[in-house]
Design an enzyme around this catalytic site. Structure first.
Site, mmCIF file in Angstrom:
data_model
loop_
_atom_site.group_PDB
_atom_site.id
_atom_site.type_symbol
_atom_site.label_atom_id
_atom_site.label_comp_id
_atom_site.label_asym_id
_atom_site.label_seq_id
_atom_site.Cartn_x
_atom_site.Cartn_y
_atom_site.Cartn_z
ATOM 1 N N SER A 185 -6.067 5.364 -0.093
ATOM 2 C CA SER A 185 -6.010 6.704 0.493
ATOM 3 C C SER A 185 -4.623 7.142 0.939
ATOM 4 O O SER A 185 -4.454 8.298 1.349
ATOM 5 C CB SER A 185 -6.980 6.787 1.672
ATOM 6 O OG SER A 185 -8.309 6.825 1.212
ATOM 7 N N GLY A 226 1.679 8.079 9.555
ATOM 8 C CA GLY A 226 1.331 7.114 8.529
ATOM 9 C C GLY A 226 -0.004 7.380 7.895
ATOM 10 O O GLY A 226 -0.601 8.445 8.069
ATOM 11 N N HIS A 227 -0.476 6.392 7.160
ATOM 12 C CA HIS A 227 -1.788 6.450 6.518
ATOM 13 C C HIS A 227 -2.132 5.047 6.071
ATOM 14 O O HIS A 227 -1.251 4.245 5.740
ATOM 15 C CB HIS A 227 -1.772 7.401 5.323
ATOM 16 C CG HIS A 227 -3.080 8.089 5.083
ATOM 17 N ND1 HIS A 227 -4.215 7.428 4.662
ATOM 18 C CD2 HIS A 227 -3.428 9.399 5.200
ATOM 19 C CE1 HIS A 227 -5.204 8.303 4.535
ATOM 20 N NE2 HIS A 227 -4.758 9.504 4.858
ATOM 21 N N ASP A 228 -3.428 4.734 6.066
ATOM 22 C CA ASP A 228 -3.914 3.485 5.500
ATOM 23 C C ASP A 228 -4.648 3.796 4.200
ATOM 24 O O ASP A 228 -5.057 4.934 3.961
ATOM 25 C CB ASP A 228 -4.872 2.781 6.461
ATOM 26 C CG ASP A 228 -4.203 2.330 7.741
ATOM 27 O OD1 ASP A 228 -2.954 2.286 7.771
ATOM 28 O OD2 ASP A 228 -4.923 2.032 8.708
ATOM 29 N N GLY A 229 -4.830 2.771 3.385
ATOM 30 C CA GLY A 229 -5.559 2.945 2.142
ATOM 31 C C GLY A 229 -6.427 1.743 1.847
ATOM 32 O O GLY A 229 -5.981 0.596 1.986
ATOM 33 N N GLY A 289 -11.420 -3.912 -2.656
ATOM 34 C CA GLY A 289 -10.766 -5.183 -2.393
ATOM 35 C C GLY A 289 -9.265 -5.129 -2.230
ATOM 36 O O GLY A 289 -8.604 -6.174 -2.255
#
Length: 515
Positions: free
Chosen positions: A72, A312-315, A319
């Site tokens: 993401s 920021g952002h996480d993705g 897995g």
């Protein structure tokens, strides 16, 4: 903390790089992460490291030039492509989506008419967002995806609250396609990857195969060893939300560097206007009290941390997990990409050291449950909450303790995602915390709103899952207000599916058999 001068920051950067190269191999073993890569940037300088393997099935080593899926984090790139169109005067963020996509529909017609591009960018559009329908591999997949949304229910009024929305970013990708008159992947390469020198990127498996590319790893049964995922990526129709894009950590930093440099690329070329860069970093909506960010901007998640503001952002894909953090006031960024295991432990240690040493920013301690913190007014929380990817039941036992059971549904269930069960204990107000960690994290969850009977209307984990309620018009229902409980017929995108009543028979005592 005072900003480091050039020489001090460079020295610190080199120290951080040397530490990362030494520490990463052992950290991956401790965190059960097969492989990872890290890239850190301060000013115009960067360092990188990698360790582990790309697949436990092949044993191929991870290197700094290996590609990992960024999940993401792709959304910030999609948002950047959208904001480029706003810069050019071709898109009004506050005009209805239908000004560009007249065919845009959700099940609630009035809501669909009022949803704007800004709503989509900041995750406040108000409709069910986890729609992973595969509409094919062709260049028309996003166009077809819009048709899938016609039956998707409204969760709340547009703009009323935050709920993370993958589907909304697919709609944004289609806006880019229509205004650019090119497929989304082509637009991303032409308007972002090429001008930023992001040479090691892959928009699909056909591009990924020519690189040294990671495979995701999952735990199909709690406590079992990690296994390579049965498929490499999700559907192309979800690409603007983060289903496919892969790159090396250094390329992710190249994108971050542009946002730190006021929208300028490596050769001084303007990729985004400086005021637009700042606009993307301004809060649009406050997040619930669940120990994630403080607010969301236009694409970016905003963190109010000790020592300064971080964006920021996480993705997360099948897995694989990725993390991107920028400190604009310190001109510092860190990118971490992993392919399974307890990846957040890797993020916490690496990002904690990087942001502390180079930017004077401290990460908060990970939340830990107080197993003795009992929950008052448990009846407010008990019930079943549904989304297209999970069914979550909160129950109370004879001792008055609360238990959460989550069962994956739809595309997530098909990937053998493991069910999750834990006791819930009190944290702050209507925010509770699980006793058992999920993927190594005790992620708080908030119970919001009121269903008119003193019970929470939403279970919020970053996404708002609405309380399931019985209704009397199952076959006509088009929102979560009616007939979505497990003891009834429930609405899944595009069709009704028969549930089970409390007596075990098909259909519902209120509604009758499935229509």
């Amino acid at each position: 903390m005072q900003k480091l001068d050039g020489s001090d920051q460079l020295n610190k950067l080199e120290e951080v790089g040397a530490w990362s190269r030494r520490r990463l191999p052992d950290l991956l073993v401790e965190s059960q992460v097969p492989g990872a890569a890290v890239a850190v940037q301060a000013g115009d300088e960067w360092v990188e490291s990698a360790a582990g393997v790309l697949s436990t099935a092949t044993g191929v080593d991870a290197t700094v030039d290996s590609l990992f899926q960024i999940g993401s984090i792709t959304k910030v790139m999609t948002a950047t492509l959208v904001m480029q169109l706003a810069d050019e005067g071709r898109l009004d963020l506050d005009a209805p989506v239908r000004a560009v996509l007249p065919e845009f529909r959700i099940a609630d017609e009035e809501a669909a008419r009022g949803i704007t591009t800004r709503h989509l960018l900041s995750h406040v559009a108000g409709f069910e967002g986890d729609i992973f329908t595969d509409t094919g591999k062709g260049d028309d997949c996003l166009e077809k995806y819009l048709g899938v949304l016609r039956d998707v229910p409204k969760l709340f009024e547009p703009g009323a609250m935050f709920s993370y929305n993958n589907a909304g970013y697919c709609v944004l990708g289609r806006i880019v396609e229509v205004l650019r008159e090119e497929p989304f992947d082509v637009c991303a390469r032409r308007h972002l990857f090429t001008p930023l020198g992001m040479s090691h990127t892959a928009s699909d498996p056909y591009e990924a195969i020519v690189h040294r590319t990671a495979v995701g790893h999952i735990e199909t049964v709690p406590g079992a060893p990690l296994e390579p995922t049965p498929v490499w990526a999700l559907a192309r129709s979800n690409a603007p939300a983060g289903s496919m894009l892969a790159m090396r950590a250094r390329d992710l930093l190249a994108f971050a560097r542009m946002h730190l440099a006021g929208g300028r690329g490596p050769d001084g070329v303007t990729v985004l206007g400086p005021e637009t860069v700042r606009a993307m970093q301004r809060p649009q909506v406050t997040l619930p009290d669940i120990d994630q960010g403080a607010a969301w901007g236009l694409g970016w998640e905003l963190f109010d941390l000790s020592g300064g503001t971080v964006i920021g952002h996480d993705g997360n894909t099948i897995g694989q997990s990725a993390f991107l953090r920028l400190v604009p006031e310190r001109d510092v960024a860190v990118a971490i990409v992993t392919n399974g295991g307890l990846s957040r432990r890797v993020y916490t240690e690496i990002a904690g050291r990087v942001l502390g040493e180079l930017a004077g920013v401290g990460l908060p301690a990970s939340p830990v449950p107080d197993v003795g913190a009992r929950v008052a007014e448990t009846s407010r929380y008990v019930g079943t909450y549904t989304s297209s990817t999970a069914e979550t039941t909160v129950s109370r036992d004879s001792a008055g303790r609360l238990w959460l059971e989550r069962t994956p549904r739809g595309a997530i269930a098909e990937l053998d995602e493991a069910p999750y069960r834990t006791e819930l204990v009190g944290r702050r107000g209507d925010t509770l915390i699980p006793v058992e960690p999920e993927r190594g994290v005790h992620a708080p969850l908030a119970f919001l709103g009121d269903d008119g009977q003193g019970r929470a209307l939403y279970l919020h984990t970053g996404r708002a899952e609405r309380r399931a309620q019985r209704g009397t018009r199952c076959t006509d229902a088009r929102s979560w207000q009616t007939c979505t409980t497990t003891c009834c017929v429930r609405w899944s995108p595009g069709r009704w599916t028969t549930g089970r009543s409390s007596s075990g028979s098909a259909g519902c005592r209120n509604c009758g058999p499935a229509g």
